[in-house]
Scaffold this motif. Structure first.
Motif, PDB file in Angstrom:
ATOM      1  N   LEU A  43       0.826  -1.211   0.000  1.00 50.67           N
ATOM      2  CA  LEU A  43       0.000   0.000   0.000  1.00 50.67           C
ATOM      3  C   LEU A  43       0.862   1.265   0.000  1.00 50.67           C
ATOM      4  CD1 LEU A  43      -2.860  -1.021   2.447  1.00 50.67           C
ATOM      5  CD2 LEU A  43      -2.990  -0.728  -0.024  1.00 50.67           C
ATOM      6  N   ALA A  44       1.951   1.260   0.740  1.00 49.99           N
ATOM      7  CA  ALA A  44       2.837   2.426   0.761  1.00 49.99           C
ATOM      8  C   ALA A  44       3.476   2.643  -0.613  1.00 49.99           C
ATOM      9  CB  ALA A  44       3.913   2.249   1.821  1.00 49.99           C
ATOM     10  N   THR A  45       3.860   1.558  -1.273  1.00 45.33           N
ATOM     11  CA  THR A  45       4.439   1.664  -2.618  1.00 45.33           C
ATOM     12  C   THR A  45       3.417   2.223  -3.601  1.00 45.33           C
ATOM     13  OG1 THR A  45       5.846  -0.233  -2.124  1.00 45.33           O
ATOM     14  CG2 THR A  45       5.626   0.394  -4.440  1.00 45.33           C
ATOM     15  N   LEU A  46       2.192   1.756  -3.536  1.00 51.28           N
ATOM     16  CA  LEU A  46       1.139   2.293  -4.401  1.00 51.28           C
ATOM     17  C   LEU A  46       0.918   3.777  -4.131  1.00 51.28           C
ATOM     18  CD1 LEU A  46      -1.498  -0.570  -4.386  1.00 51.28           C
ATOM     19  CD2 LEU A  46      -0.158   0.238  -6.324  1.00 51.28           C
ATOM     20  N   ALA A  47       0.932   4.164  -2.874  1.00 48.65           N
ATOM     21  CA  ALA A  47       0.712   5.576  -2.526  1.00 48.65           C
ATOM     22  C   ALA A  47       1.821   6.456  -3.083  1.00 48.65           C
ATOM     23  CB  ALA A  47       0.624   5.733  -1.008  1.00 48.65           C
ATOM     24  N   ILE A  48       3.038   5.956  -3.108  1.00 48.75           N
ATOM     25  CA  ILE A  48       4.158   6.733  -3.644  1.00 48.75           C
ATOM     26  C   ILE A  48       3.937   7.062  -5.115  1.00 48.75           C
ATOM     27  CG2 ILE A  48       6.593   6.543  -4.301  1.00 48.75           C
ATOM     28  CD1 ILE A  48       7.037   5.074  -1.635  1.00 48.75           C
ATOM     29  N   VAL A  50       0.803   6.838  -6.821  1.00 45.63           N
ATOM     30  CA  VAL A  50      -0.531   7.361  -7.137  1.00 45.63           C
ATOM     31  C   VAL A  50      -0.724   8.795  -6.653  1.00 45.63           C
ATOM     32  CG1 VAL A  50      -2.993   7.050  -6.680  1.00 45.63           C
ATOM     33  CG2 VAL A  50      -1.575   5.082  -7.234  1.00 45.63           C
ATOM     34  N   LEU A  51      -0.285   9.141  -5.455  1.00 46.77           N
ATOM     35  CA  LEU A  51      -0.519  10.472  -4.904  1.00 46.77           C
ATOM     36  C   LEU A  51       0.084  11.607  -5.733  1.00 46.77           C
ATOM     37  CD1 LEU A  51      -0.318   9.878  -1.061  1.00 46.77           C
ATOM     38  CD2 LEU A  51      -2.333  10.241  -2.483  1.00 46.77           C
ATOM     39  N   PRO A  52       1.288  11.485  -6.261  1.00 44.88           N
ATOM     40  CA  PRO A  52       1.799  12.580  -7.099  1.00 44.88           C
ATOM     41  C   PRO A  52       0.952  12.821  -8.345  1.00 44.88           C
ATOM     42  CG  PRO A  52       3.607  11.193  -6.398  1.00 44.88           C
ATOM     43  CD  PRO A  52       2.340  10.518  -5.980  1.00 44.88           C
ATOM     44  N   GLN A  53       0.316  11.792  -8.876  1.00 40.57           N
ATOM     45  CA  GLN A  53      -0.544  11.989 -10.045  1.00 40.57           C
ATOM     46  C   GLN A  53      -1.743  12.849  -9.686  1.00 40.57           C
ATOM     47  OE1 GLN A  53      -1.474   8.147 -11.613  1.00 40.57           O
ATOM     48  NE2 GLN A  53       0.599   7.788 -12.354  1.00 40.57           N
ATOM     49  N   PHE A  54      -2.317  12.643  -8.501  1.00 40.45           N
ATOM     50  CA  PHE A  54      -3.435  13.482  -8.074  1.00 40.45           C
ATOM     51  C   PHE A  54      -2.962  14.910  -7.833  1.00 40.45           C
ATOM     52  CE2 PHE A  54      -5.389   9.384  -6.634  1.00 40.45           C
ATOM     53  CZ  PHE A  54      -6.446   9.421  -7.526  1.00 40.45           C
ATOM     54  N   SER A  55      -1.776  15.060  -7.259  1.00 39.26           N
ATOM     55  CA  SER A  55      -1.230  16.381  -6.993  1.00 39.26           C
ATOM     56  C   SER A  55      -0.967  17.134  -8.294  1.00 39.26           C
ATOM     57  CB  SER A  55       0.059  16.248  -6.185  1.00 39.26           C
ATOM     58  OG  SER A  55       0.645  17.501  -6.010  1.00 39.26           O
ATOM     59  N   SER A  56      -0.392  16.470  -9.290  1.00 37.82           N
ATOM     60  CA  SER A  56      -0.116  17.133 -10.560  1.00 37.82           C
ATOM     61  C   SER A  56      -1.415  17.469 -11.281  1.00 37.82           C
ATOM     62  CB  SER A  56       0.800  16.279 -11.438  1.00 37.82           C
ATOM     63  OG  SER A  56       0.136  15.112 -11.861  1.00 37.82           O
ATOM     64  N   ALA A  57      -2.446  16.657 -11.127  1.00 34.01           N
ATOM     65  CA  ALA A  57      -3.738  16.973 -11.740  1.00 34.01           C
ATOM     66  C   ALA A  57      -4.323  18.223 -11.098  1.00 34.01           C
ATOM     67  CB  ALA A  57      -4.691  15.794 -11.587  1.00 34.01           C
ATOM     68  N   HIS A  58      -4.167  18.364  -9.789  1.00 39.23           N
ATOM     69  CA  HIS A  58      -4.664  19.560  -9.101  1.00 39.23           C
ATOM     70  C   HIS A  58      -3.901  20.798  -9.567  1.00 39.23           C
ATOM     71  CE1 HIS A  58      -6.467  21.972  -5.996  1.00 39.23           C
ATOM     72  NE2 HIS A  58      -5.275  22.301  -5.525  1.00 39.23           N
TER      73      HIS A  58
END
Length: 181
Positions: A43-48, A50-58
């Motif tokens: 889960l931590a690896t997935l978060a590493i 996935v989260l930047p993709q949401f941040s860049s979309a914002h």
């Protein structure tokens, strides 16, 4: 094992032996520490990733909003200039030989003006110029709506977040034309 069957077996064992059965029969059920750690690492690896993709979309959404606001502001400045004999907003009494002022720019964009770029009462029916903006828009990148005025023949500074908008009434084409004269 169904509850009714378990209770029946419990009662029959109690009657036969006189003792209650042990609390845990056989192996305990549950997740061990190793599989739990593996799940946390996955889960931590997935978060590493996935989260930047949401941040860049914002960030992309904010940049697109900024482009829309800039397009709208430029259009309204062009309309003001067209209605006021080629004088861009920001000059006192429409005098382009004077200094440009942020408060004058604001007043000219959000209130009614006469042909000489002077602010007039908003309830006046005599002057139908403006308002061009309901209010100065907020810059979606830094959340500010202040205006930094850049004088003619001065370079436009790099945006540092100290103001919401940078305004220079003289355009690049006007700079080139004046420079050739």
């Amino acid at each position: 094992m169904p509850v009714g069957l378990y209770v029946r077996e419990l009662i029959s064992n109690l009657i036969r032996t006189g003792k209650s059965p042990p609390r845990h029969r056989g192996r305990r059920r549950g997740i061990g520490i190793a599989p739990l750690l593996v799940a946390v690492v996955v889960l931590a690896t997935l978060a590493i990733f996935v989260l930047p993709q949401f941040s860049s979309a914002h960030q992309q959404d904010r940049e697109n909003s900024l482009k829309d606001e800039l397009r709208y502001l430029r259009t309204q400045v062009a309309v003001f200039k067209a209605q006021h004999r080629g004088t861009p907003p920001g000059y006192h009494n429409g005098d382009p030989s004077g200094a440009v002022d942020a408060d004058v720019f604001y007043d000219q964009m959000v209130h009614h003006t006469d042909i000489n770029c002077r602010k007039v009462p908003d309830d006046s029916r005599l002057f139908n110029y403006g308002p061009y903006l309901g209010e100065m828009p907020i810059n979606p990148i830094n959340g500010k709506r202040t205006i930094l005025i850049v004088g003619n023949y001065q370079p436009i500074p790099t945006a540092d977040g100290s103001s919401g908008w940078i305004y220079k009434p003289q355009t690049r084409s006007e700079e080139r034309r004046v420079g050739k004269e």
